[in-house]
Design a protein around this motif. Structure first.
Motif, PDB file in Angstrom:
ATOM      1  N   UNK A 298       0.834  -1.198   0.000  1.00  0.00           N
ATOM      2  CA  UNK A 298       0.000   0.000   0.000  1.00  0.00           C
ATOM      3  C   UNK A 298       0.874   1.255   0.000  1.00  0.00           C
ATOM      4  N   UNK A 299       2.067   1.150   0.606  1.00  0.00           N
ATOM      5  CA  UNK A 299       2.959   2.324   0.627  1.00  0.00           C
ATOM      6  C   UNK A 299       3.465   2.682  -0.771  1.00  0.00           C
ATOM      7  N   UNK A 300       3.404   1.738  -1.726  1.00  0.00           N
ATOM      8  CA  UNK A 300       3.733   2.050  -3.126  1.00  0.00           C
ATOM      9  C   UNK A 300       2.481   2.494  -3.893  1.00  0.00           C
ATOM     10  N   UNK A 301       1.334   1.948  -3.526  1.00  0.00           N
ATOM     11  CA  UNK A 301       0.097   2.254  -4.238  1.00  0.00           C
ATOM     12  C   UNK A 301      -0.369   3.688  -3.974  1.00  0.00           C
ATOM     13  N   UNK A 302      -0.298   4.098  -2.711  1.00  0.00           N
ATOM     14  CA  UNK A 302      -0.807   5.427  -2.352  1.00  0.00           C
ATOM     15  C   UNK A 302      -0.114   6.569  -3.093  1.00  0.00           C
ATOM     16  N   UNK A 303       1.230   6.591  -3.161  1.00  0.00           N
ATOM     17  CA  UNK A 303       1.868   7.698  -3.891  1.00  0.00           C
ATOM     18  C   UNK A 303       1.553   7.711  -5.385  1.00  0.00           C
ATOM     19  N   UNK A 304       1.198   6.536  -5.952  1.00  0.00           N
ATOM     20  CA  UNK A 304       0.786   6.549  -7.351  1.00  0.00           C
ATOM     21  C   UNK A 304      -0.600   7.163  -7.484  1.00  0.00           C
ATOM     22  N   UNK A 326      -0.693  16.986   1.187  1.00  0.00           N
ATOM     23  CA  UNK A 326      -1.469  15.768   0.948  1.00  0.00           C
ATOM     24  C   UNK A 326      -2.164  15.911  -0.402  1.00  0.00           C
ATOM     25  N   UNK A 327      -1.467  15.593  -1.503  1.00  0.00           N
ATOM     26  CA  UNK A 327      -2.048  15.774  -2.846  1.00  0.00           C
ATOM     27  C   UNK A 327      -3.339  14.967  -3.020  1.00  0.00           C
ATOM     28  N   UNK A 328      -4.130  15.406  -3.982  1.00  0.00           N
ATOM     29  CA  UNK A 328      -5.423  14.763  -4.237  1.00  0.00           C
ATOM     30  C   UNK A 328      -5.238  13.414  -4.925  1.00  0.00           C
ATOM     31  N   UNK A 329      -6.270  12.576  -4.809  1.00  0.00           N
ATOM     32  CA  UNK A 329      -6.290  11.285  -5.491  1.00  0.00           C
ATOM     33  C   UNK A 329      -6.757  11.487  -6.924  1.00  0.00           C
ATOM     34  N   UNK A 330      -5.910  11.110  -7.886  1.00  0.00           N
ATOM     35  CA  UNK A 330      -6.270  11.285  -9.299  1.00  0.00           C
ATOM     36  C   UNK A 330      -6.101   9.991 -10.098  1.00  0.00           C
ATOM     37  N   UNK A 331      -5.502   8.954  -9.475  1.00  0.00           N
ATOM     38  CA  UNK A 331      -5.279   7.692 -10.188  1.00  0.00           C
ATOM     39  C   UNK A 331      -5.590   6.531  -9.245  1.00  0.00           C
ATOM     40  N   UNK A 332      -5.304   5.321  -9.705  1.00  0.00           N
ATOM     41  CA  UNK A 332      -5.583   4.125  -8.915  1.00  0.00           C
ATOM     42  C   UNK A 332      -4.418   3.154  -9.017  1.00  0.00           C
ATOM     43  N   UNK A 333      -4.407   2.180  -8.126  1.00  0.00           N
ATOM     44  CA  UNK A 333      -3.367   1.155  -8.131  1.00  0.00           C
ATOM     45  C   UNK A 333      -3.940  -0.140  -7.576  1.00  0.00           C
ATOM     46  N   UNK A 334      -3.273  -1.236  -7.876  1.00  0.00           N
ATOM     47  CA  UNK A 334      -3.713  -2.544  -7.390  1.00  0.00           C
ATOM     48  C   UNK A 334      -2.498  -3.437  -7.176  1.00  0.00           C
ATOM     49  N   UNK A 335      -2.623  -4.337  -6.232  1.00  0.00           N
ATOM     50  CA  UNK A 335      -1.612  -5.354  -5.960  1.00  0.00           C
ATOM     51  C   UNK A 335      -2.266  -6.720  -6.099  1.00  0.00           C
TER      52      UNK A 335
END
Length: 798
Positions: A298-304, A326-335
Motif C-alpha cells: 500500500x505504501x507504493x500504491x498510495x503515492x501513485x 497531501x495531494x489529491x487522489x487522481x489515479x488508482x493502483x492494485x496489488x
C-alpha cells in the motif's frame, strides 16, 4: 560532523525494517524521506535483524542494536543516549511490533507520539474490541480463551461460523475460520504460540476494506479506502488490494467518518494508521486498528494514486511544524499476489514480460525451478507480487490479475494432491481446447484427466465490463467476472454452470473458481449423478438427493455460496440432461411459463414512465427529488433503499413514501428495530428484507421482522436452499420476491425456475451483463433437457 554536534533535527527510527522485502522497502523509504528533509537519521533494531537488513542500515546515518520487543528497553536506551547525543526531534516506527516501543520512547523523551496505553490497547485485539464496543461501534462478539474448553463453550453460544486468531499477531498468522467444534483442533494447532491465550470471535460476513491515513495536528486524515481480496477460508491470506476502493461517495464518507471517530475514541493521535473493516448488511463493522501504514505494498500504491504524496515525510513535516502536503487522489493502483499450488516448481514462464510492463510499479517473484511451495496460511507464505498503476480502480484490478495470471507455473506435486489443491487457476497446464476458445479466459484450468465414469472439471474466469454503470446505495459497479464450470466427458459437455462474481460484494472470482473446482471434483468422484446409467446414484429414486447431501455438507464446511451455486448448476444440469427433462421438472417445480419482470432503475438513471413495474434504487443523496418525481406514476412501484436510510432519513422521507404507497419497500433501513414503525406507516405495502438474507435462519428472521424476503440464489448457494426458504416463507404467508445480482443469462434462467413460487420476479440483472434486449417479460425454452434458456419470443417482448 559527529551526531552530538549535528544541528540538523534528528529522526530515531525504532525497529528498522523486518527481513521481508516489503518491510525493508518501507523502512528505506521512511529513511530516504527523512534525509530529503534534512534530518539526521538513526535506526535501532534487534541485532540479528540489523545484520539481515543491511539496506536499512545503509540508508541511515547510524544504527544501533536495541531490542524493541523488551518493555522499556528502547526508551531507556534513548534517554541514556541523549546525554552524549542530540535529542531526537521525531521518534517513529514502521513495523507493527515496534509501535509500543515507539510510543514509550516518545513519551520518555517528551516528544509527539501516541499514548503507550492506547497502543497497548489496539495491539491487544480483545481489548481493542471492548473499547470500540463501549464507544458504540459495531464489533463482532469475541472471547479470550485459554484452551479448547473455553473455545468450545463460546462455540456453543451461537450458530457460527467463528474465527480463531492470536491475541497479538500480524500477517494473518494463525488466523483460521471454524464452522463447528470439529474444526477447532486444527485451528488451535495452527496458532503461533500454543500456550498463549487466544481469541475466538464471530465471523463477519461482508466485503472487507481497510482505511489508510495520517495524523496531522493530532487529527486523523483519511488518504484512501482500500478494497481487499482474500483466498478462500479456512485461512485469511490476502491475495489482492485495490486502491481507492470503487465506492459511492456516501459510503466513502460514512467509512471515513466512522474510522476517524473510532481513532479519536481510541485516543490515537500520531503517525500513520491502517484500520480494517467490513461492510455488512447491518452497516460498518470495524476490525483491527493499527498505528502504521497498511502492508500489501500500500505504501507504493498510495503515492501513485496521489502523485507527490510522501507518507513518512508528512509525519515528519507535521512534527517539525512544516506545511504538510497531501495531494489529491487522481489515479488508482492494485496489488495481486502469486499463489501457485503446493509442490516443487519445475518451470516458470512469462515472468520477464510482467517485470517489463510499463504500468508495473513493483514486481517480485521469489520462486525458481527447484523451489518448493507450501500451503498459504499467512502473509509470510506469499511468494511474490505485482503492483500496478492505472487510471481507475477497475482498470488497475483487471491489469494486476491479468499480469499475475500470465505467469505460468509448472508444478510437480510433492504428494498426491488433495481435493483442495486439485484446482488452482494459476497452474501452468495446457488448457482444454474448449477452454482455449473462450474469450479472454484469465483462468483456464482443467483437473487431472477424467477417469472412467468421472467427468473432467473445467473452470474459466473472464472479466466482462457492464453495458453501463450500475449504482446502488453503497457502490457503483462497472465490471464483473464470469465464472464458468463445465463437466466434460470425452470432450463433450455434460453439465455446466455460469455465474458472475462481483468484486464489490466481496466475491473473488479466483477464489470461487478454486472452491467450485475442488467441490465439483469431490462431487464427481463420489459418484453423484454418475455417467454410468447403472451406477448407484443413477439407480436412486431421487437423483437430486446425493447432490443435495454433498452441497449441504459443503455449506457446513464453509464453502462459499457462489461456489456452491456454480457447482449445483452444473450437476443439476447434468442430472436433468441424463433424465431428459428440464431442471424445474427434475425438481418437481411448476413450469415457470412467462416471467413478468420488474424494471430496475439504478441510482442516477432516468425513470421510464411507460407503465412497466418499476424497481427504483434509493439510498442516494437525491432520494427526495426521486420520490417526488414518482408522484402520479401509473405503474406498480417497488422502492429499494439497500439499507441506505437511518432513522433521520426515514422520518424525512416517510411522508413521500406514504403518499406513493408503493407495492413493495425493500430493505429500507440499516436498523431493523425501525421495521415495526415502517410497517405500521405503510399498511398496504409489502416490506421485504434482502441484504444479508442467506440462510434458513436469515429467511425466518425476515419473515418475522418484515413479513417478507427477497431470495437470491447467489446468497443462498443455489436453487435447493433457496427453494427451502421460499417454501417455508409461503407457509407463513410472507411476501416473496425472487431477486438476482448482475448475472449472466444462464444464471438468470436458472433462478427463473422458481418464479412460479414468488410474488415478484426481479430477474433483469443480465441486461447489464449481456447484449440481450431489455424486455418486461420473457419465457424459458424447456424443449431441451437441462437448464432452460431464456426465450425472447415476440409475445413476451416489451
Amino acid at each position: 560532523m559527529s551526531p552530538a554536534n549535528d544541528s540538523r533535527p534528528h529522526l530515531l527510527l525504532v525497529g528498522g525494517g523486518g527481513a521481508m522485502t516489503l518491510s525493508v522497502d518501507v523502512a528505506v523509504q521512511a529513511l530516504e524521506q527523512a534525509s530529503a528533509r534534512g534530518l539526521h537519521t538513526h535506526v535501532t533494531n534487534q541485532a540479528a535483524t540489523l545484520d539481515a537488513t543491511p539496506e536499512v542500515a545503509a540508508a541511515a546515518d547510524g544504527a544501533s542494536a536495541v531490542d524493541f520487543t523488551r518493555a522499556g528497553e528502547t526508551a531507556d536506551w534513548a534517554a541514556e543516549r541523549t546525554r552524549s547525543h542530540a535529542r531526537p526531534a521525531v521518534v517513529f516506527g514502521v513495523r507493527e511490533m515496534a509501535q509500543v516501543a515507539v510510543a514509550e520512547t516518545a513519551q520518555r523523551l517528551g516528544l509527539p507520539g501516541n499514548p503507550p496505553e492506547a497502543v497497548h490497547r489496539i495491539r491487544t485485539k480483545d481489548a481493542c474490541r471492548a473499547a470500540l464496543a463501549e464507544a458504540g461501534f459495531r464489533q463482532p462478539a469475541v472471547r479470550l480463551c485459554s484452551g479448547a474448553d473455553d473455545a468450545l463453550a463460546f462455540l456453543a453460544t451461537g450458530a457460527g461460523p467463528w474465527v480463531v486468531k492470536p491475541r497479538d499477531g500480524a500477517d494473518s498468522a494463525g488466523v483460521r475460520k471454524v464452522t463447528g467444534p470439529a474444526d477447532l483442533a486444527a485451528a488451535l494447532d495452527g496458532l503461533p504460540d500454543p500456550h498463549a491465550p487466544f481469541l475466538v470471535e464471530e465471523f463477519v460476513q461482508g466485503p472487507e476494506f481497510s482505511v489508510e491515513g495520517v495524523f496531522t495536528g493530532g487529527v486523523p486524515r483519511v488518504l484512501a479506502v482500500t478494497a481487499k481480496e482474500k483466498l478462500a477460508p479456512p485461512h485469511f491470506v490476502e491475495i489482492g488490494h485495490v486502491l481507492p476502493a470503487p465506492l459511492p461517495a456516501d459510503t466513502q464518507r460514512e467509512i471515513e467518518d466512522t474510522v476517524t471517530a473510532a481513532l479519536t475514541a481510541l485516543e490515537l493521535r500520531f503517525g500513520l494508521f491502517h484500520v480494517e473493516l467490513w461492510l455488512t448488511a447491518d452497516g460498518i463493522v470495524l476490525g483491527e486498528v493499527h498505528a502504521r501504514i497498511g502492508g500489501g505494498w500500500i505504501h507504493r500504491m498510495l503515492p501513485h494514486a496521489r502523485p507527490g504524496l510522501e507518507l513518512y515525510g508528512a509525519v515528519y513535516d507535521d512534527v517539525l511544524g512544516r506545511p504538510v502536503e497531501l495531494p489529491a487522489t487522481v489515479r488508482a493502483a492494485a496489488t495481486r499476489y502469486f499463489a501457485p499450488p503446493v509442490g516443487t516448481i519445475t518451470a516458470v514462464e512469462g515472468w520477464e514480460a510482467v517485470r517489463e510492463h510499463p504500468a508495473v510499479l513493483h514486481a517480485e517473484l521469489r520462486l525458481a525451478p527447484g523451489d518448493t511451495v507450501g500451503d498459504f496460511r499467512s502473509g509470510g507464505d506469499r511468494v511474490g507480487a505485482v503492483v500496478v498503476g492505472a487510471d481507475t480502480p477497475e482498470e488497475a484490478r483487471a491489469l494486476a490479475r491479468r499480469l499475475t495470471d500470465s505467469v505460468r507455473f509448472t508444478v510437480e506435486p510433492d504428494v498426491e494432491p488433495d481435493v483442495e489443491q486439485a484446482l488452482d487457476p494459476l497452474v501452468g497446464q495446457a488448457p482444454d481446447p474448449l477452454v482455449a476458445a473462450a474469450p479472454n479466459p484469465l483462468v483456464a484450468t482443467a483437473v487431472e484427466p477424467a477417469r472412467e465414469g468421472i467427468p473432467e472439471v473445467v473452470v474459466t474466469v473472464e472479466p466482462r465490463p457492464l453495458t453501463s454503470s450500475f449504482q446502488i446505495s453503497h457502490m457503483t459497479i462497472e465490471t464483473v467476472d464470469i465464472v464458468r464450470l463445465r463437466l466434460l466427458s470425452g470432450g463433450v459437455t455434460e453439465g455446466e454452470g455460469e455465474i458472475a462474481a462481483d468484486f464489490g460484494y466481496g466475491q473473488d472470482a479466483t477464489v470461487i473458481a478454486i472452491e467450485a473446482g475442488a467441490l465439483a471434483r469431490t462431487l464427481a468422484a463420489d459418484g453423484a449423478t454418475g455417467t454410468d446409467p447403472d451406477s448407484a446414484p443413477a439407480r436412486e429414486a431421487d437423483p437430486v438427493e446425493p447432490i443435495r447431501r454433498r452441497l449441504a455438507a459443503a455449506a457446513a464446511d464453509g464453502v462459499s455460496a457462489p461456489a456452491r451455486m456454480l457447482v449445483e448448476m452444473a450437476f443439476l444440469d447434468r442430472a436433468a440432461r441424463r433424465a431428459g427433462v428440464p431442471v424445474w421438472q427434475l425438481l418437481g417445480l411448476p413450469e415457470p411459463g412467462t416471467v413478468q419482470l420488474l424494471h430496475t432503475v439504478p441510482i442516477g438513471e432516468e425513470i421510464p414512465l411507460d407503465g412497466r413495474p418499476l424497481k427504483i434504487k434509493l439510498g442516494g443523496p437525491d432520494d427526495t427529488e426521486v420520490l417526488r418525481s414518482l408522484a402520479g406514476v401509473d405503474a406498480p412501484l417497488i422502492l429499494d433503499a439497500n439499507r441506505g436510510w437511518d432513522r433521520a432519513d426515514w422520518e424525512r422521507l416517510r411522508p413521500l413514501v406514504s403518499a406513493l404507497a408503493p407495492a413493495v419497500l425493500e430493505d429500507p433501513v440499516r436498523d431493523t428495530a425501525l421495521l415495526p414503525e415502517i410497517r405500521a406507516a405503510l399498511p398496504g405495502t409489502a416490506v421485504l428484507l434482502d441484504e444479508g438474507i442467506a440462510t434458513a435462519a436469515d429467511a425466518a428472521h425476515a419473515v418475522h421482522a418484515a413479513g417478507g424476503l427477497n431470495v437470491k440464489l447467489m446468497r443462498f448457494g443455489g436453487l435447493l436452499p433457496a427453494l427451502d426458504a421460499l417454501t417455508d416463507a409461503a407457509e407463513h404467508g410472507a411476501a416473496r420476491m425472487l431477486g438476482c445480482f448482475l448475472e449472466p443469462p444462464r444464471a438468470i434462467a436458472y433462478a427463473a425456475q422458481l418464479a412460479g413460487l414468488c410474488d415478484w420476479s426481479d430477474l433483469d440483472g443480465h441486461f447489464w451483463v449481456s447484449d440481450d434486449p431489455a424486455v418486461s417479460s420473457y419465457g424459458l425454452d424447456s424443449s431441451v433437457p437441462g437448464i432452460p434458456r431464456i426465450a425472447y419470443r415476440q409475445d413476451v417482448r416489451a
